[in-house]
Design a protein around this motif. Sequence first.
Motif, PDB file in Angstrom:
ATOM      1  N   LEU A  76       3.613   5.548   5.358  1.00  0.00           N
ATOM      2  CA  LEU A  76       3.154   5.233   6.710  1.00  0.00           C
ATOM      3  C   LEU A  76       2.201   4.043   6.703  1.00  0.00           C
ATOM      4  N   ASN A  77       1.283   4.027   5.757  1.00  0.00           N
ATOM      5  CA  ASN A  77       0.353   2.904   5.653  1.00  0.00           C
ATOM      6  C   ASN A  77       1.082   1.610   5.313  1.00  0.00           C
ATOM      7  N   ARG A  78       2.076   1.687   4.452  1.00  0.00           N
ATOM      8  CA  ARG A  78       2.838   0.492   4.081  1.00  0.00           C
ATOM      9  C   ARG A  78       3.550  -0.097   5.291  1.00  0.00           C
ATOM     10  N   LEU A  79       4.231   0.767   6.031  1.00  0.00           N
ATOM     11  CA  LEU A  79       5.001   0.293   7.179  1.00  0.00           C
ATOM     12  C   LEU A  79       4.087  -0.253   8.281  1.00  0.00           C
ATOM     13  N   LEU A  80       2.971   0.412   8.496  1.00  0.00           N
ATOM     14  CA  LEU A  80       2.040  -0.054   9.524  1.00  0.00           C
ATOM     15  C   LEU A  80       1.388  -1.375   9.110  1.00  0.00           C
ATOM     16  N   LEU A  81       1.029  -1.488   7.834  1.00  0.00           N
ATOM     17  CA  LEU A  81       0.447  -2.740   7.350  1.00  0.00           C
ATOM     18  C   LEU A  81       1.454  -3.879   7.441  1.00  0.00           C
ATOM     19  N   ASN A  82       2.701  -3.614   7.105  1.00  0.00           N
ATOM     20  CA  ASN A  82       3.744  -4.638   7.233  1.00  0.00           C
ATOM     21  C   ASN A  82       3.834  -5.139   8.666  1.00  0.00           C
ATOM     22  N   TYR A  83       3.829  -4.209   9.603  1.00  0.00           N
ATOM     23  CA  TYR A  83       3.956  -4.584  11.009  1.00  0.00           C
ATOM     24  C   TYR A  83       2.756  -5.405  11.456  1.00  0.00           C
ATOM     25  N   LEU A  84       1.558  -4.917  11.180  1.00  0.00           N
ATOM     26  CA  LEU A  84       0.350  -5.589  11.674  1.00  0.00           C
ATOM     27  C   LEU A  84       0.149  -6.946  11.010  1.00  0.00           C
ATOM     28  N   THR A  85       0.508  -7.057   9.746  1.00  0.00           N
ATOM     29  CA  THR A  85       0.390  -8.341   9.058  1.00  0.00           C
ATOM     30  C   THR A  85       1.321  -9.366   9.687  1.00  0.00           C
ATOM     31  N   PHE A  86       2.528  -8.934  10.025  1.00  0.00           N
ATOM     32  CA  PHE A  86       3.485  -9.868  10.623  1.00  0.00           C
ATOM     33  C   PHE A  86       3.068 -10.225  12.042  1.00  0.00           C
ATOM     34  N   ALA A  87       2.548  -9.244  12.783  1.00  0.00           N
ATOM     35  CA  ALA A  87       2.068  -9.533  14.132  1.00  0.00           C
ATOM     36  C   ALA A  87       0.933 -10.554  14.086  1.00  0.00           C
ATOM     37  N   TYR A  88       0.053 -10.411  13.110  1.00  0.00           N
ATOM     38  CA  TYR A  88      -1.053 -11.359  12.942  1.00  0.00           C
ATOM     39  C   TYR A  88      -0.515 -12.737  12.564  1.00  0.00           C
ATOM     40  N   ALA A  89       0.489 -12.777  11.696  1.00  0.00           N
ATOM     41  CA  ALA A  89       1.082 -14.051  11.284  1.00  0.00           C
ATOM     42  C   ALA A  89       1.674 -14.782  12.497  1.00  0.00           C
ATOM     43  N   ILE A  90       2.292 -14.037  13.404  1.00  0.00           N
ATOM     44  CA  ILE A  90       2.843 -14.640  14.621  1.00  0.00           C
ATOM     45  C   ILE A  90       1.727 -15.266  15.448  1.00  0.00           C
ATOM     46  N   GLN A  91       0.650 -14.535  15.642  1.00  0.00           N
ATOM     47  CA  GLN A  91      -0.455 -15.050  16.453  1.00  0.00           C
ATOM     48  C   GLN A  91      -1.099 -16.267  15.798  1.00  0.00           C
ATOM     49  N   GLU A  92      -1.253 -16.238  14.490  1.00  0.00           N
ATOM     50  CA  GLU A  92      -1.805 -17.393  13.782  1.00  0.00           C
ATOM     51  C   GLU A  92      -0.873 -18.600  13.900  1.00  0.00           C
ATOM     52  N   HIS A  93       0.413 -18.341  13.756  1.00  0.00           N
ATOM     53  CA  HIS A  93       1.405 -19.425  13.824  1.00  0.00           C
ATOM     54  C   HIS A  93       1.318 -20.155  15.153  1.00  0.00           C
ATOM     55  N   PHE A  94       1.321 -19.392  16.246  1.00  0.00           N
ATOM     56  CA  PHE A  94       1.342 -20.042  17.550  1.00  0.00           C
ATOM     57  C   PHE A  94      -0.032 -20.579  17.947  1.00  0.00           C
ATOM     58  N   GLU A  95      -1.085 -19.961  17.478  1.00  0.00           N
ATOM     59  CA  GLU A  95      -2.417 -20.487  17.784  1.00  0.00           C
ATOM     60  C   GLU A  95      -2.626 -21.838  17.099  1.00  0.00           C
ATOM     61  N   VAL A  96      -2.226 -21.941  15.833  1.00  0.00           N
ATOM     62  CA  VAL A  96      -2.335 -23.216  15.111  1.00  0.00           C
ATOM     63  C   VAL A  96      -1.410 -24.253  15.728  1.00  0.00           C
ATOM     64  N   SER A  97      -0.178 -23.848  16.033  1.00  0.00           N
ATOM     65  CA  SER A  97       0.780 -24.769  16.654  1.00  0.00           C
ATOM     66  C   SER A  97       0.272 -25.257  18.004  1.00  0.00           C
ATOM     67  N   LEU A  98      -0.382 -24.356  18.723  1.00  0.00           N
ATOM     68  CA  LEU A  98      -0.921 -24.717  20.032  1.00  0.00           C
ATOM     69  C   LEU A  98      -1.984 -25.810  19.892  1.00  0.00           C
ATOM     70  N   ARG A  99      -2.877 -25.630  18.918  1.00  0.00           N
ATOM     71  CA  ARG A  99      -3.931 -26.628  18.714  1.00  0.00           C
ATOM     72  C   ARG A  99      -3.354 -27.975  18.297  1.00  0.00           C
ATOM     73  N   GLN A 100      -2.279 -27.948  17.529  1.00  0.00           N
ATOM     74  CA  GLN A 100      -1.660 -29.194  17.088  1.00  0.00           C
ATOM     75  C   GLN A 100      -0.918 -29.883  18.227  1.00  0.00           C
ATOM     76  N   ARG A 101      -0.153 -29.117  18.973  1.00  0.00           N
ATOM     77  CA  ARG A 101       0.694 -29.702  20.018  1.00  0.00           C
ATOM     78  C   ARG A 101      -0.110 -30.097  21.255  1.00  0.00           C
ATOM     79  N   PHE A 102      -1.158 -29.331  21.566  1.00  0.00           N
ATOM     80  CA  PHE A 102      -1.899 -29.567  22.802  1.00  0.00           C
ATOM     81  C   PHE A 102      -3.358 -29.964  22.533  1.00  0.00           C
TER      82      PHE A 102
END
Length: 278
Positions: A76-102
């Motif tokens: 359960l911890n593995r699956l939840l950590l996988n999900y939350l890590t990927f969700a965080y990666a998405i937010q980091e990806h678009f936040e950084v991209s946002l700063r670069q593009r805009f």
Amino acid sequence: MHLGSYNSAKNHYDAFRDLTAEELNQHTAFTSSLAEARNRLSLFRMLARNYTEWRQYLNRLLSPDFHEDNNVSEELNRLLLNYLTFAYAIQEHFEVSLRQRFKKDPATLKAYSDFVDRLCKLCWPFAFFLDFRGYFQHVGLGISANSRKSDDTSVRISVKACPSLLLAGSRQWKRSGLTAEKRDLDLVALLKEFHIQMFQSYAKFVAKTFFPELQPADEFYGRLTKEVQERHPTARMIFFSKKPKFRTQPNAKSSIKFTAIAVPNNVYREIGIIVERA
């Protein structure tokens, strides 16, 4: 090119009419931007698969025939950590991209930060998991307790986090304002709400910010799909590069020769974003 339809259940193709010059120009203009959007927004489809894995394991726990082949708490911890890590990666990806593009557009940058703040205030599970991800990755495993109870008529499971234990390990709960007075947290229900918000709110905001052309593209292909489905309600709208040619062989068997082009019928849905059409 021609507007047409394909009914997979009946393996039936139909050509309706020639596309107008304006429609061809619109299709050409949308093609490249849709390809980029599908590529960039594929991160959300990947996140959906992580959530599916989490739900599938919960469903296994709910099965009367469940057999423990891994430590349940660890899995359960593995699956939840996988999900939350990927969700965080998405937010980091678009936040950084946002700063670069805009970077020369402070209004758009502020709109993003205001949106996240507003979503955290409107949806406590969203705020909680933004904080919880940091605890999970930097402090310790986040699931405080889990249980599975079965009897002759039902199976019940629980996956919980204890606020007092979380606060003892970290004080970084600024988004959610977590307090020790809160009751044990039902992580299954909270993650479900967070996942919904990631697709219905966060992904929608990102898509409209980075790819504003998705809206007119969805309207364009939506109109053509409606036109097709008024004649064949269960068919998929497609384009033909050339009008199909039907042939009847000497043995009375019919054949059809054509080149079909797959085009979106519902742009947002096929990219993987939940946006309700007006």
